[in-house]
Design a protein around this motif. Structure first.
Motif, PDB file in Angstrom:
ATOM      1  N   GLY A 194       0.800  -1.220   0.000  1.00 35.26           N
ATOM      2  CA  GLY A 194       0.000   0.000   0.000  1.00 35.26           C
ATOM      3  C   GLY A 194       0.829   1.265   0.000  1.00 35.26           C
ATOM      4  N   ASP A 195       2.144   1.133   0.269  1.00 39.75           N
ATOM      5  CA  ASP A 195       2.971   2.337   0.319  1.00 39.75           C
ATOM      6  C   ASP A 195       3.103   2.959  -1.074  1.00 39.75           C
ATOM      7  OD1 ASP A 195       4.676   4.073   1.938  1.00 39.75           O
ATOM      8  OD2 ASP A 195       6.296   3.355   0.648  1.00 39.75           O
ATOM      9  N   LEU A 196       3.297   2.107  -2.078  1.00 37.32           N
ATOM     10  CA  LEU A 196       3.387   2.622  -3.442  1.00 37.32           C
ATOM     11  C   LEU A 196       2.072   3.254  -3.880  1.00 37.32           C
ATOM     12  CD1 LEU A 196       5.428  -0.221  -5.203  1.00 37.32           C
ATOM     13  CD2 LEU A 196       6.241   2.009  -4.415  1.00 37.32           C
ATOM     14  N   GLU A 197       0.966   2.595  -3.501  1.00 34.17           N
ATOM     15  CA  GLU A 197      -0.344   3.155  -3.833  1.00 34.17           C
ATOM     16  C   GLU A 197      -0.559   4.491  -3.125  1.00 34.17           C
ATOM     17  OE1 GLU A 197      -4.097   3.492  -5.558  1.00 34.17           O
ATOM     18  OE2 GLU A 197      -2.400   2.187  -6.022  1.00 34.17           O
ATOM     19  N   ARG A 198      -0.145   4.537  -1.867  1.00 32.85           N
ATOM     20  CA  ARG A 198      -0.264   5.803  -1.135  1.00 32.85           C
ATOM     21  C   ARG A 198       0.568   6.891  -1.792  1.00 32.85           C
ATOM     22  NH1 ARG A 198       3.005   8.135   2.209  1.00 32.85           N
ATOM     23  NH2 ARG A 198       4.326   6.286   2.381  1.00 32.85           N
ATOM     24  N   ARG A 199       1.784   6.529  -2.167  1.00 32.02           N
ATOM     25  CA  ARG A 199       2.638   7.517  -2.834  1.00 32.02           C
ATOM     26  C   ARG A 199       2.037   7.952  -4.168  1.00 32.02           C
ATOM     27  NH1 ARG A 199       8.711   4.912  -1.981  1.00 32.02           N
ATOM     28  NH2 ARG A 199       8.720   4.975   0.310  1.00 32.02           N
ATOM     29  N   ARG A 200       1.438   6.984  -4.884  1.00 30.66           N
ATOM     30  CA  ARG A 200       0.809   7.338  -6.156  1.00 30.66           C
ATOM     31  C   ARG A 200      -0.339   8.309  -5.936  1.00 30.66           C
ATOM     32  NH1 ARG A 200      -3.485   6.244  -8.941  1.00 30.66           N
ATOM     33  NH2 ARG A 200      -4.269   4.830  -7.342  1.00 30.66           N
ATOM     34  N   ARG A 201      -1.177   8.032  -4.915  1.00 33.34           N
ATOM     35  CA  ARG A 201      -2.286   8.932  -4.618  1.00 33.34           C
ATOM     36  C   ARG A 201      -1.771  10.305  -4.187  1.00 33.34           C
ATOM     37  NH1 ARG A 201      -4.449   4.293  -1.985  1.00 33.34           N
ATOM     38  NH2 ARG A 201      -3.808   5.147   0.031  1.00 33.34           N
ATOM     39  N   GLU A 202      -0.713  10.303  -3.382  1.00 33.10           N
ATOM     40  CA  GLU A 202      -0.142  11.587  -2.968  1.00 33.10           C
ATOM     41  C   GLU A 202       0.419  12.350  -4.160  1.00 33.10           C
ATOM     42  OE1 GLU A 202       2.740  10.602  -0.050  1.00 33.10           O
ATOM     43  OE2 GLU A 202       1.275  10.306   1.575  1.00 33.10           O
ATOM     44  N   ALA A 203       1.067  11.612  -5.085  1.00 32.42           N
ATOM     45  CA  ALA A 203       1.612  12.269  -6.275  1.00 32.42           C
ATOM     46  C   ALA A 203       0.492  12.831  -7.148  1.00 32.42           C
ATOM     47  CB  ALA A 203       2.462  11.283  -7.080  1.00 32.42           C
ATOM     48  N   GLU A 204      -0.602  12.058  -7.275  1.00 32.79           N
ATOM     49  CA  GLU A 204      -1.734  12.546  -8.056  1.00 32.79           C
ATOM     50  C   GLU A 204      -2.361  13.771  -7.403  1.00 32.79           C
ATOM     51  OE1 GLU A 204      -4.343   9.241  -8.407  1.00 32.79           O
ATOM     52  OE2 GLU A 204      -3.217   8.296 -10.048  1.00 32.79           O
ATOM     53  N   ALA A 205      -2.483  13.719  -6.069  1.00 30.81           N
ATOM     54  CA  ALA A 205      -3.039  14.873  -5.358  1.00 30.81           C
ATOM     55  C   ALA A 205      -2.140  16.100  -5.516  1.00 30.81           C
ATOM     56  CB  ALA A 205      -3.223  14.539  -3.872  1.00 30.81           C
ATOM     57  N   GLN A 206      -0.828  15.873  -5.434  1.00 32.98           N
ATOM     58  CA  GLN A 206       0.105  16.991  -5.615  1.00 32.98           C
ATOM     59  C   GLN A 206       0.036  17.528  -7.033  1.00 32.98           C
ATOM     60  OE1 GLN A 206       2.007  18.459  -3.182  1.00 32.98           O
ATOM     61  NE2 GLN A 206       2.347  19.984  -4.779  1.00 32.98           N
ATOM     62  N   GLU A 207      -0.126  16.607  -7.990  1.00 35.24           N
ATOM     63  CA  GLU A 207      -0.247  17.034  -9.389  1.00 35.24           C
ATOM     64  C   GLU A 207      -1.500  17.867  -9.598  1.00 35.24           C
ATOM     65  OE1 GLU A 207      -0.274  15.048 -13.889  1.00 35.24           O
ATOM     66  OE2 GLU A 207      -0.018  13.788 -12.110  1.00 35.24           O
ATOM     67  N   ARG A 208      -2.597  17.434  -8.938  1.00 33.44           N
ATOM     68  CA  ARG A 208      -3.825  18.225  -9.041  1.00 33.44           C
ATOM     69  C   ARG A 208      -3.637  19.597  -8.416  1.00 33.44           C
ATOM     70  NH1 ARG A 208      -6.279  13.250  -7.804  1.00 33.44           N
ATOM     71  NH2 ARG A 208      -6.442  13.805  -5.601  1.00 33.44           N
ATOM     72  N   ARG A 209      -2.981  19.630  -7.251  1.00 32.14           N
ATOM     73  CA  ARG A 209      -2.741  20.922  -6.597  1.00 32.14           C
ATOM     74  C   ARG A 209      -1.856  21.815  -7.453  1.00 32.14           C
ATOM     75  NH1 ARG A 209      -2.486  17.551  -1.924  1.00 32.14           N
ATOM     76  NH2 ARG A 209      -0.211  17.427  -2.079  1.00 32.14           N
ATOM     77  N   ASP A 210      -0.830  21.198  -8.067  1.00 32.92           N
ATOM     78  CA  ASP A 210       0.051  21.983  -8.934  1.00 32.92           C
ATOM     79  C   ASP A 210      -0.721  22.504 -10.146  1.00 32.92           C
ATOM     80  OD1 ASP A 210       2.113  21.470  -7.212  1.00 32.92           O
ATOM     81  OD2 ASP A 210       2.984  19.848  -8.408  1.00 32.92           O
ATOM     82  N   GLY A 211      -1.598  21.649 -10.696  1.00 32.65           N
ATOM     83  CA  GLY A 211      -2.396  22.077 -11.839  1.00 32.65           C
ATOM     84  C   GLY A 211      -3.330  23.219 -11.485  1.00 32.65           C
TER      85      GLY A 211
END
Length: 273
Positions: free
Chosen positions: A128-145
């Motif tokens: 789940g750590d990779l999935e968590r990191r993926r979700r965090e990266a997606e959330a950060q990408e959305r915030r950056d967008g």
């Protein structure tokens, strides 16, 4: 790591399971041994080596062969369960999914075994750590967008205000700093018309040169080509966007302009038309 770590690790390196033991989180027994049983005093440290070396060796073996493998059983089980992801029995996928059930059933213990061995031997991220990191990266990408969109909107608003201020200055026959690209709304178009009607010759010259690059649709080019100033007419013919359709009558009038420079540039611009 304390001095005892170096002494003991050099003697038991061959017993370490790959690189799993190198992660401090994977060696709780060793951490407890190092924190509570290894003396701080140099003299005591040396005197207790006959005791700490075998105990430390036992701590390493306990972490390597028992504690860490037991701690990753749950992660390996989750990896095995993932084999059954996306299994549905809907009508359109029923036969396809039924055909995969034997392979999934066969693969589940294999995935569990290899996952457990891999997690026991190597320092792999928890399930789940990779999935968590993926979700965090997606959330950060959305915030950056969203931040980029906000910044772009703010830049457009600032550019619009600069354009309105500049056009107002031209209309008042004052100088100002020309803006870059600007979105043409009703207010900007009205400011463009006012500037073209009220600006002096130098202001109109600046206006038309800027509009040719940044606001082609915001200017009445027929009016610009008929400007009272020969200098302005010459500049407008020179910078006129290729997409602007010039009536034939106006072309002929420019070719017969009173100013020689205007006639020459008009001949070159409208040649063959």
């Amino acid at each position: 790591m304390r001095r005892s770590s170096w002494v003991m690790c050099s003697g038991v390196l061959a017993t370490l399971s790959g690189c799993a033991w190198t992660n401090r989180d994977n060696r709780p027994v060793w951490n407890a041994f190092e924190s509570y049983l290894v003396p701080e005093s140099s003299t005591t440290f040396v005197c207790t080596l006959p005791l700490t070396v075998p105990v430390g060796f036992a701590a390493i073996l306990a972490d390597t062969l028992l504690v860490h493998p037991l701690r990753v059983v749950d992660d390996a089980a989750h990896d095995a369960v993932d084999v059954w992801d996306n299994l549905t029995m809907r009508d359109q996928h029923y036969y396809t999914n039924v055909a995969t059930v034997p392979f999934r059933a066969l693969g589940t213990p294999l995935v569990f075994t290899f996952s457990w061995l891999g997690r026991s031997l190597f320092d792999l991220p928890p399930y789940g750590d990779l999935e968590r990191r993926r979700r965090e990266a997606e959330a950060q990408e959305r915030r950056d967008g969203e931040a980029a969109i906000t910044a772009a909107a703010a830049a457009r608003a600032a550019q619009r205000q600069q354009a309105l201020a500049w056009l107002a200055a031209l209309a008042a026959r004052r100088s100002g700093r020309a803006p870059g690209d600007v979105e043409l709304d009703d207010e900007v178009r009205a400011a463009l018309r006012a500037a073209s009607e009220r600006a002096d010759a130098e202001g109109r010259l600046q206006l038309y040169r800027w509009a040719a690059r940044h606001a082609e649709d915001g200017v009445d080019w027929s009016r610009a080509l008929g400007d009272p100033s020969a200098v302005v007419r010459h500049a407008v013919v020179s910078v006129l966007p290729a997409t602007v359709a010039v009536p034939l009558e106006l072309q002929q009038r420019l070719r017969a302009d009173d100013d020689e420079a205007v006639r020459l540039v008009a001949e070159r611009r409208f040649e063959g038309r």
